[in-house]
Enzyme design. Structure first.
Site, PDB file in Angstrom:
ATOM      1  CG  HIS A 197      -0.239   0.675   2.684  1.00 54.39           C
ATOM      2  ND1 HIS A 197       0.446  -0.617   2.853  1.00 54.39           N
ATOM      3  CD2 HIS A 197      -0.014   1.028   3.515  1.00 54.39           C
ATOM      4  CE1 HIS A 197       1.135  -0.217   4.460  1.00 54.39           C
ATOM      5  NE2 HIS A 197       1.012   1.201   4.563  1.00 54.39           N
ATOM      6  CG  ASP A 199       1.622   5.407   4.333  1.00 59.77           C
ATOM      7  OD1 ASP A 199       1.526   4.766   4.680  1.00 59.77           O
ATOM      8  OD2 ASP A 199       3.009   5.909   4.894  1.00 59.77           O
ATOM      9  CG  HIS A 254       5.000   1.412   2.800  1.00 60.88           C
ATOM     10  ND1 HIS A 254       4.495   2.210   2.319  1.00 60.88           N
ATOM     11  CD2 HIS A 254       4.811   1.215   3.852  1.00 60.88           C
ATOM     12  CE1 HIS A 254       3.690   2.816   2.923  1.00 60.88           C
ATOM     13  NE2 HIS A 254       3.464   1.999   4.113  1.00 60.88           N
ATOM     14  NE  ARG A 264      10.382  -4.281  10.924  1.00 58.02           N
ATOM     15  CZ  ARG A 264       8.874  -3.639  10.484  1.00 58.02           C
ATOM     16  NH1 ARG A 264       7.501  -3.753  10.220  1.00 58.02           N
ATOM     17  NH2 ARG A 264       9.682  -2.756  10.301  1.00 58.02           N
TER      18      ARG A 264
END
Length: 329
Positions: A197, A199, A254, A264
């Protein structure tokens, strides 16, 4: 641990290349500006070092995030469901997207954070102080970068971008993502933590712990793994900035891959304008040779479009000027 149902993806279309890294302490301001503009044009992405955000401020919010995600599921669910703000697990948005993660999504407003912290932490004041201090610091860094970018574009008002984010009614967002360890991990057949996607906001600042998984997509469609660096920030151009610069800066696509046996966690600040702010190419970016590429729209209108589409769909296509449409030139 979150039980994931996200589909696997192949990683053969990835390659290791150097990602642009910019030292913000560079004394040569002209060179610094040139590096920022070049990275925004070519990648829509860069990493910053020597950014001035105190390590203590980063560590406090990271500790709060770890404490929250370590809680039993039932306790975490008190802060949800995410609609869109609050605690969410696996589901991303309202249209069927999912990933192998859990998250906290907060409006980056001190009052809103203070209210939400009551369901997030056993010490709401401690959490809200950590979150608000972090927001204040990364907002300042975001605005510093945007001011340098505006100067590099030759815009008369160098605060034209940052003013939208500093506005008291800014719609900026703080997001904490947690990607739990994956059982039966296969390095050749990794699974999606957060799908492909871009942002929608103006500028994104992302910081993660020392665990890999974050990738950006180049113009040729290949994915580039971004090495983890807990001392730096990743800077991502958003859709709104692409429009404001009339396509000169490009929003970067990304994703996050759950390709590690380690947990993470990322902390993401999305710098956004007020809902009633108009998003349209700046006059300095429009000419007879390069007419406006987008119709004017408000951030509220664009946000509505974002919520109506799947994660990976291109929302900007809805606002592009087509051949034959009337423009200002």
């Amino acid at each position: 641990m979150v039980v994931a149902s996200a589909s696997a993806i192949r990683t053969k279309k990835t390659r290791a290349v150097g990602v642009p890294t910019i030292d913000l302490s560079l004394e040569n301001k002209e060179l610094l500006i040139k590096q920022i503009v070049s990275a925004c044009e070519e990648y829509g992405f860069f990493k910053v070092t020597n950014h001035g955000v105190p390590r203590e401020i980063i560590s406090r919010l990271e500790d709060e995030g770890v404490d929250f995600f370590d809680k039993p599921v039932r306790e975490k669910q008190r802060a949800g469901p995410a609609c869109p703000l609050g605690y969410g697990s696996r589901n991303i948005g309202f249209n069927g997207d999912s990933g192998e993660l859990e998250y906290l999504l907060l409006h980056a407003n001190p009052t809103s954070i203070a209210e939400r912290s009551k369901t997030i932490s056993n010490d709401p004041l401690k959490f809200s102080r950590a979150a608000n201090d972090y927001v204040r610091a990364v907002r300042g860094l975001t605005c510093e970068i945007l001011d340098l970018a505006a100067e590099g574009l030759g815009v008369r008002d160098r605060f034209v971008f940052s003013r939208l984010i500093r506005d008291v009614h800014s719609d900026s967002i703080l997001r904490l993502n947690h990607y739990p360890p994956v059982k039966d991990w296969d390095p050749h057949n990794s699974r999606v933590g957060f799908g492909d996607h871009s942002d929608p906001q103006i500028l994104t600042l992302l910081r993660s712990n020392n665990v890999g998984g974050f990738q950006i997509r180049l113009n040729d469609g290949l994915w580039v793994p971004v090495p983890p660096d807990p001392t730096g920030f990743c800077v991502l151009v958003g859709d709104a900035l692409q429009v404001l610069t009339n396509g000169r800066f490009r929003s970067v696509r990304h994703r996050a891959i759950t390709n590690s046996l380690n947990s993470r966690m990322s902390m993401v600040y999305f710098g956004a304008p007020p809902l009633d702010a108009w998003i349209t190419p700046l006059p300095e970016t429009v000419s007879l040779q390069r007419p406006s590429l987008y119709i004017p729209f408000t951030w509220g209108e664009y946000k509505k479009a974002v919520y109506s589409l799947r994660l990976g769909e291109s929302r900007l296509d809805l606002f592009k000027i087509r051949p034959g449409d009337k423009t200002g030139l």
